[in-house]
Structures are given as structure tokens and as C-alpha cells.
Design a protein around this motif. Structure first.
Motif, short mmCIF file in Angstrom:
data_model
loop_
_atom_site.label_atom_id
_atom_site.label_comp_id
_atom_site.label_asym_id
_atom_site.label_seq_id
_atom_site.Cartn_x
_atom_site.Cartn_y
_atom_site.Cartn_z
N MET A 73 24.91 -28.47 17.64
CA MET A 73 23.61 -29.13 17.82
C MET A 73 23.23 -29.97 16.63
SD MET A 73 21.01 -27.74 15.71
CE MET A 73 19.51 -27.85 16.64
N GLU A 75 19.41 -32.08 15.10
CA GLU A 75 17.96 -32.19 15.26
C GLU A 75 17.48 -33.44 14.55
OE1 GLU A 75 16.46 -28.59 13.38
OE2 GLU A 75 16.25 -29.63 11.47
N GLU A 152 15.68 -31.56 19.42
CA GLU A 152 17.02 -30.98 19.29
C GLU A 152 17.94 -31.54 20.37
OE1 GLU A 152 16.15 -26.58 17.47
OE2 GLU A 152 15.97 -26.82 19.64
#
Length: 166
Positions: A73, A75, A152
């Protein structure tokens, strides 16, 4: 299947698309306090936007990441910049990505020395704090305010980061 990301040294030039490297740059030094103190002036600019937004100073305590690390991930903070300056003098990883149509592209990984901080510009995709080997503290300057300042993105397939050579 993971895609392995190379780790490159953190430099002002390489990091410029994402923000500023915070380090004692001799070109920005001037003496103050009767010549007793070296001031490295205006190394980064905090950005905040939105009603009732303010700049705040924090300490973040990061737990070390396991390696190889599966990066899944990224952000970003649409209403403010975010800077990280290590307090323990330990190296750490900085992971950033260009925006590609509202989502992060392929990440870039930088190895920051323990005397280098970073200031992510507003809306720059980055991975959360990535300490190496041991718990580490960081002085963090970022935005506080009523708007949701966090977005995100989760990659459909992870990238892999090998343990950095220190």
C-alpha cells in the motif's frame, strides 16, 4: 508474485519530484547567535490547506519492518505536507511514487542516512514510516484539521523490498 524494488541513495536531486531532503546543506548555512550557532535555513516548507488547518509537531516511534518486506500500500495527504526527521541517528527507508491518474505508480525506494530527513509535498504518494533494525523515533511536522487528510491505495500485487545494506 512480488516485483523487487531497487534501493537508491537519498539525494536532493533524486527526491525533488516528491519534496525536500532535510539535511545540513552548507549552501544554506549562516551563523547566528553571535557566531555560536550554524543555522541551515529554510530546508523545507510545511504546506497546509483547508479551513481551521494548522501545522503541528509530533514524535512518531516506528517499529522496524521485517525484510524482505512486501509493500502492498501507499498513502498520501491531500491537505498538507509531512516531514520526518530521525531523532536516533539511524538510517531508514523512504518509499515514494509518482501519481498516475489518481493512484500511485511504481514505487521508488531511497535509503536515508540517520542525519537526513524528508518533507513529502502535499498529495505525494508515500509508504508509512519504514524503520530498519530497531525502534526509532522521528520528529514529524504535519497538518492537523477537521478535513480527512489521508488517502490510501492498495496494490493488486505486492512489491518486494530486500533488506538494505547498511
Amino acid at each position: 508474485m512480488s516485483r523487487i524494488l531497487p534501493i537508491q541513495p537519498l539525494t536532493q536531486a533524486a527526491f525533488a519530484p516528491f519534496g525536500q531532503v532535510i539535511e545540513a546543506d552548507p549552501a544554506r548555512m549562516k551563523f547566528i547567535n553571535g557566531g555560536n550557532t550554524e543555522r541551515f535555513h529554510a530546508l523545507a516548507e510545511a504546506e497546509v490547506s483547508g479551513e481551521d488547518a494548522r501545522v503541528i509537531i509530533n514524535i512518531f516511534r516506528g517499529q522496524p519492518r521485517p525484510f524482505p518486506y512486501a509493500l502492498t500500500m501507499m498513502e498520501r495527504h491531500p491537505f498538507g505536507s509531512q516531514s520526518f526527521s530521525p531523532l536516533n541517528g539511524r538510517p531508514y527507508l523512504v518509499v515514494v511514487s509518482e501519481d498516475e491518474g489518481g493512484q500511485p505508480g511504481e514505487p521508488q525506494v531511497f535509503l536515508a542516512r540517520g542525519d537526513q530527513g524528508v518533507n513529502y509535498r502535499r498529495n505525494v504518494w508515500h509508504h508509512p514510516l519504514m524503520t530498519i533494525g530497531t525502534v526509532s523515533d522521528f520528529l514529524v511536522v504535519d497538518r492537523d484539521g477537521p478535513d480527512n487528510n489521508l488517502e490510501e491505495f492498495f496494490y493488486p500485487q505486492p512489491y518486494s523490498i530486500s533488506e538494505p545494506s547498511l
